[in-house]
Scaffold this active site. Structure first.
Site, PDB file in Angstrom:
ATOM      1  N   SER A 127      -1.942   8.706  -0.696  1.00  0.00           N
ATOM      2  CA  SER A 127      -0.487   8.599  -0.746  1.00  0.00           C
ATOM      3  C   SER A 127       0.095   7.963   0.504  1.00  0.00           C
ATOM      4  O   SER A 127       1.281   7.647   0.536  1.00  0.00           O
ATOM      5  CB  SER A 127       0.129   9.989  -0.939  1.00  0.00           C
ATOM      6  OG  SER A 127      -0.285  10.868   0.092  1.00  0.00           O
ATOM      7  N   HIS A 163      -2.823   5.277  -6.349  1.00  0.00           N
ATOM      8  CA  HIS A 163      -1.973   6.414  -6.008  1.00  0.00           C
ATOM      9  C   HIS A 163      -1.378   7.012  -7.274  1.00  0.00           C
ATOM     10  O   HIS A 163      -0.432   6.479  -7.850  1.00  0.00           O
ATOM     11  CB  HIS A 163      -0.861   5.960  -5.044  1.00  0.00           C
ATOM     12  CG  HIS A 163       0.066   7.056  -4.633  1.00  0.00           C
ATOM     13  ND1 HIS A 163       1.339   6.805  -4.157  1.00  0.00           N
ATOM     14  CD2 HIS A 163      -0.075   8.413  -4.622  1.00  0.00           C
ATOM     15  CE1 HIS A 163       1.925   7.944  -3.880  1.00  0.00           C
ATOM     16  NE2 HIS A 163       1.099   8.931  -4.160  1.00  0.00           N
ATOM     17  N   GLU A 168       0.578   3.741  -8.788  1.00  0.00           N
ATOM     18  CA  GLU A 168       0.866   2.747  -7.758  1.00  0.00           C
ATOM     19  C   GLU A 168      -0.466   2.215  -7.219  1.00  0.00           C
ATOM     20  O   GLU A 168      -1.216   2.944  -6.582  1.00  0.00           O
ATOM     21  CB  GLU A 168       1.678   3.407  -6.642  1.00  0.00           C
ATOM     22  CG  GLU A 168       2.175   2.453  -5.572  1.00  0.00           C
ATOM     23  CD  GLU A 168       3.006   3.174  -4.516  1.00  0.00           C
ATOM     24  OE1 GLU A 168       3.980   2.584  -4.047  1.00  0.00           O
ATOM     25  OE2 GLU A 168       2.664   4.335  -4.159  1.00  0.00           O
ATOM     26  N   ASN A 173       6.279   6.506  -1.528  1.00  0.00           N
ATOM     27  CA  ASN A 173       6.378   7.489  -0.447  1.00  0.00           C
ATOM     28  C   ASN A 173       7.157   6.973   0.749  1.00  0.00           C
ATOM     29  O   ASN A 173       7.710   7.757   1.517  1.00  0.00           O
ATOM     30  CB  ASN A 173       4.988   7.952  -0.015  1.00  0.00           C
ATOM     31  CG  ASN A 173       4.448   9.020  -0.939  1.00  0.00           C
ATOM     32  OD1 ASN A 173       5.190   9.636  -1.686  1.00  0.00           O
ATOM     33  ND2 ASN A 173       3.153   9.235  -0.907  1.00  0.00           N
TER      34      ASN A 173
END
Length: 285
Positions: A120, A141, A153, A191
């Site tokens: 992440s 991800h 992702e 993130n």
């Protein structure tokens, strides 16, 4: 190369979810962890997920049994990866630990196989360089809970080949995910945007601006979010959020300093739902 068999390394919260969605998509899955108790807990989670889907009419019992039959748990690393077309690494979000796993994989994984990492926040380029095939490495991800959340992702490292990107996109779509491809950068896209918001919620709580419940309600009803930032932190895992913010802080400076309350909760072992206590106490519900 067509992907048929997948070795998932890590049977924890994310690993068992990834194993489940891969098996649901028809792949043969080897699910490996370092202790039998981790394997047992991961398999129990998958069984409970499938049982719930059957009870809700989303799957037949025959479909659930077939999915479960495509997942083989193991403690043997060589058994998990020797025949894999794709090795999906899902270990703890610490660079040194991930690099140790990649060192162990050398000589065990067939040359044509891909290695993907569920990360992440960590540098995909740095992880890829620790393998013997950086061109066949990509970040994948997933979001928690993996069987429910639609986004995948994909993060390309400096040496990730176009062929690897295409294979990863095809694989992600076969899993039923909405796939986005981003360049390697701290926090990637999702993130980079969400983690500072969650961190700021901990600053607000620590400074006494409002109660945890009111901070979460304010974001939910004022910004139309399905869950508040503090509750989301508990769901993701406060230690994971702290790892992300520490990475941001090291890479991009004091703007991303972890909130003192977040650090304190992690030091207290209050990681969120997984430990029963985080911002909220789940043992009383």
């Amino acid at each position: 190369m067509e992907i048929k068999k997948i070795g998932v390394l890590g049977a924890g919260l994310m690993g068992n979810g990834i194993a489940q969605v891969c098996a649901q998509a028809g792949y043969t899955v080897m699910l490996r962890d370092i202790e039998q108790r981790f394997i047992d807990k991961g398999m129990d989670t998958i069984k409970n997920n499938l049982k719930r889907d059957v009870s809700k009419g989303k799957k037949t019992q025959a479909e659930a049994d077939a999915i479960l039959g495509r997942i083989k748990p193991t403690l043997d690393l060589k058994e998990a990866v020797a025949e894999a077309d794709l090795v999906m690494e899902v270990v703890v979000e610490v660079m040194a630990v991930k690099k140790k796993v990649y060192a162990e994989l050398k000589g065990l994984v067939k040359p044509e196989a891909y290695i993907f990492s569920n990360t992440s926040s960590l540098s995909v380029t740095e992880m890829a360089a620790a393998t013997d095939r950086p061109e066949k490495f990509i970040g994948a991800h997933f979001f928690n809970p993996v069987p429910v959340m639609k986004l995948l992702e994909l993060v390309k490292g400096y040496e990730t080949s176009k062929e690897t990107i295409a294979a990863a996109v095809e694989w992600g779509k076969k899993l039923g995910k909405e796939v986005v491809v981003v360049n390697d950068a701290p926090g990637f896209a999702v993130n980079r945007i969400t983690s500072p918001m969650l961190n700021e919620a901990f600053f607000a709580l620590g400074e006494g601006i409002a109660t945890a419940e009111d901070i979460d309600r304010a974001v939910m009803f004022g910004m139309n979010h399905p869950i508040g930032p503090l509750a989301l932190g508990d769901l993701v895992g406060l230690e994971t959020l702290l790892h992300v913010m520490e990475t941001f802080h090291a890479e991009m400076g004091d703007k991303y300093r972890p909130a003192p309350l977040l650090v304190k909760l992690v030091r207290a072992g209050r990681y969120g739902r997984k430990t029963g206590k985080g911002v909220y106490d789940y043992t009383k519900k």
